[in-house]
Write a protein that holds these residues in place. Structure first.
Motif, short mmCIF file in Angstrom:
data_model
loop_
_atom_site.label_atom_id
_atom_site.label_comp_id
_atom_site.label_asym_id
_atom_site.label_seq_id
_atom_site.Cartn_x
_atom_site.Cartn_y
_atom_site.Cartn_z
N GLY A 126 8.81 -2.87 -1.51
CA GLY A 126 8.05 -1.66 -1.12
C GLY A 126 8.87 -1.36 0.01
O GLY A 126 9.97 -1.70 0.45
N PRO A 127 8.36 -0.11 0.71
CA PRO A 127 7.06 0.46 0.44
C PRO A 127 7.22 1.42 -0.55
O PRO A 127 8.11 2.07 -1.01
CB PRO A 127 6.85 0.94 1.77
CG PRO A 127 8.14 1.45 2.42
CD PRO A 127 9.16 0.22 1.96
N PHE A 128 5.88 1.70 -1.20
CA PHE A 128 5.91 2.99 -2.49
C PHE A 128 4.63 3.68 -1.86
O PHE A 128 3.79 3.25 -1.24
CB PHE A 128 5.62 2.25 -3.77
CG PHE A 128 6.73 1.45 -4.12
CD1 PHE A 128 7.74 1.80 -4.56
CD2 PHE A 128 6.53 -0.10 -4.05
CE1 PHE A 128 8.87 0.80 -4.82
CE2 PHE A 128 7.31 -0.95 -4.44
CZ PHE A 128 8.61 -0.46 -5.02
N GLY A 129 4.59 4.89 -2.28
CA GLY A 129 3.55 5.82 -2.30
C GLY A 129 2.56 5.26 -3.33
O GLY A 129 2.85 4.56 -4.29
N SER A 130 1.39 6.01 -3.21
CA SER A 130 0.35 5.36 -4.24
C SER A 130 0.52 5.80 -5.42
O SER A 130 0.24 4.95 -6.47
CB SER A 130 -1.08 6.19 -3.40
OG SER A 130 -1.06 7.63 -3.81
N SER A 131 1.22 6.78 -5.93
CA SER A 131 1.57 7.13 -7.37
C SER A 131 2.98 6.19 -7.67
O SER A 131 3.06 5.73 -8.90
CB SER A 131 1.68 8.72 -7.65
OG SER A 131 2.98 9.28 -6.77
N CYS A 132 3.81 6.06 -6.74
CA CYS A 132 4.95 5.36 -7.37
C CYS A 132 4.47 4.05 -7.38
O CYS A 132 5.26 3.23 -8.20
CB CYS A 132 6.07 5.69 -6.12
SG CYS A 132 6.84 7.11 -6.44
N THR A 191 2.87 7.62 5.09
CA THR A 191 2.05 7.25 6.31
C THR A 191 1.32 5.90 5.80
O THR A 191 1.18 4.97 6.35
CB THR A 191 1.24 8.09 6.89
OG1 THR A 191 0.32 8.41 5.93
CG2 THR A 191 2.17 9.42 7.65
N THR A 192 0.88 5.62 4.40
CA THR A 192 0.49 4.51 3.78
C THR A 192 1.42 3.94 2.82
O THR A 192 1.83 4.57 1.69
CB THR A 192 -0.83 4.83 3.22
OG1 THR A 192 -1.84 5.31 4.16
CG2 THR A 192 -1.69 3.48 2.65
N GLY A 193 2.07 2.61 3.04
CA GLY A 193 3.01 2.13 2.22
C GLY A 193 2.01 0.96 1.54
O GLY A 193 1.39 0.48 1.87
N GLN A 250 -2.32 -8.19 -4.93
CA GLN A 250 -0.81 -8.48 -4.70
C GLN A 250 -0.28 -6.87 -4.17
O GLN A 250 0.84 -6.86 -4.30
CB GLN A 250 -0.39 -8.55 -6.21
CG GLN A 250 -0.29 -10.12 -6.54
CD GLN A 250 0.40 -10.35 -7.99
OE1 GLN A 250 -0.18 -10.06 -9.01
NE2 GLN A 250 1.46 -10.81 -8.04
N VAL A 251 -1.22 -6.04 -4.16
CA VAL A 251 -0.58 -4.78 -3.54
C VAL A 251 -1.33 -4.88 -2.22
O VAL A 251 -2.60 -4.55 -2.18
CB VAL A 251 -0.81 -3.69 -4.59
CG1 VAL A 251 -0.45 -2.38 -3.72
CG2 VAL A 251 -0.34 -3.57 -5.79
N VAL A 252 -0.57 -4.53 -1.16
CA VAL A 252 -1.08 -4.66 0.24
C VAL A 252 -0.60 -3.18 0.64
O VAL A 252 0.30 -2.80 0.48
CB VAL A 252 -0.17 -5.65 0.98
CG1 VAL A 252 -0.66 -5.51 2.41
CG2 VAL A 252 -0.55 -6.93 0.37
N GLN A 253 -1.64 -2.65 1.45
CA GLN A 253 -1.44 -1.17 2.10
C GLN A 253 -1.19 -1.37 3.51
O GLN A 253 -1.96 -2.41 4.03
CB GLN A 253 -2.61 -0.51 1.85
CG GLN A 253 -2.90 -0.12 0.40
CD GLN A 253 -3.91 0.96 0.30
OE1 GLN A 253 -4.07 1.62 1.21
NE2 GLN A 253 -4.73 0.95 -0.85
N ARG A 254 -0.24 -0.76 4.26
CA ARG A 254 -0.03 -0.72 5.55
C ARG A 254 0.42 0.64 6.02
O ARG A 254 0.79 1.29 5.25
CB ARG A 254 1.38 -1.60 5.87
CG ARG A 254 1.22 -3.15 5.41
CD ARG A 254 2.37 -3.89 5.83
NE ARG A 254 2.23 -5.19 5.22
CZ ARG A 254 3.26 -5.78 4.62
NH1 ARG A 254 4.25 -5.06 4.35
NH2 ARG A 254 3.10 -6.85 4.23
N GLU A 255 -0.20 1.01 7.21
CA GLU A 255 -0.23 2.28 7.87
C GLU A 255 1.20 2.03 8.60
O GLU A 255 1.33 1.21 9.33
CB GLU A 255 -1.46 2.33 8.62
CG GLU A 255 -2.62 2.73 7.73
CD GLU A 255 -2.73 3.45 6.86
OE1 GLU A 255 -2.09 4.78 7.03
OE2 GLU A 255 -3.27 3.31 5.76
N GLY A 256 1.95 3.25 8.68
CA GLY A 256 3.19 3.24 9.35
C GLY A 256 3.71 4.48 9.15
O GLY A 256 3.27 5.31 8.13
#
Length: 128
Positions: A110-116, A97-99, A79-85
């Protein structure tokens, strides 16, 4: 990311976000911190909390919420997808740069940072 287009879609996304929190109890300010990733409208925030309570997702007592869910945590693998941009974190406003996007039945958040993303889903206790 597709923004929820209507008030009703944002309401559903907010209720579902509360239903997927990993914490069983949290303060009202911590819950609002999470809801503000869906909307900053005070009226819609109240409506999300009211709808979640009416549907049995949460119980409110004083300035605390108790989440009543049956093991519906966000699954980070599916359920958590990472996208570059080039993104701006929806929670803290930092350029990233990674959402990280949370995919729920009601829509994507989203997008969120890794900690958020961990704070929004309740995986980290810092948002208390």
């Amino acid at each position: 990311m597709n923004e929820p287009a209507s008030r009703e879609e944002r309401l559903e996304l907010g209720v579902e976000l509360l239903a997927h929190l990993e914490r069983e109890e949290l303060s009202l300010p911590a819950a609002i911190d999470r809801i503000e990733t869906v909307t900053t409208s005070p009226a819609l925030t109240r409506d999300i909390l009211d709808a979640a309570e009416k549907r049995g997702v949460i119980e409110r007592e004083d300035a605390r919420l108790r989440v009543r869910r049956g093991g519906t945590y966000v699954n980070y693998d599916s359920q958590v997808v990472q996208r570059e941009g080039e993104f701006e974190c929806r929670r803290c406003g930092t350029s990233i740069t990674t959402g990280h996007f949370v995919t729920l039945d009601a829509g994507e958040l989203g997008p969120f940072g890794s900690s958020c993303v961990r704070k929004v889903t309740g995986r980290d206790d810092d948002a208390e």
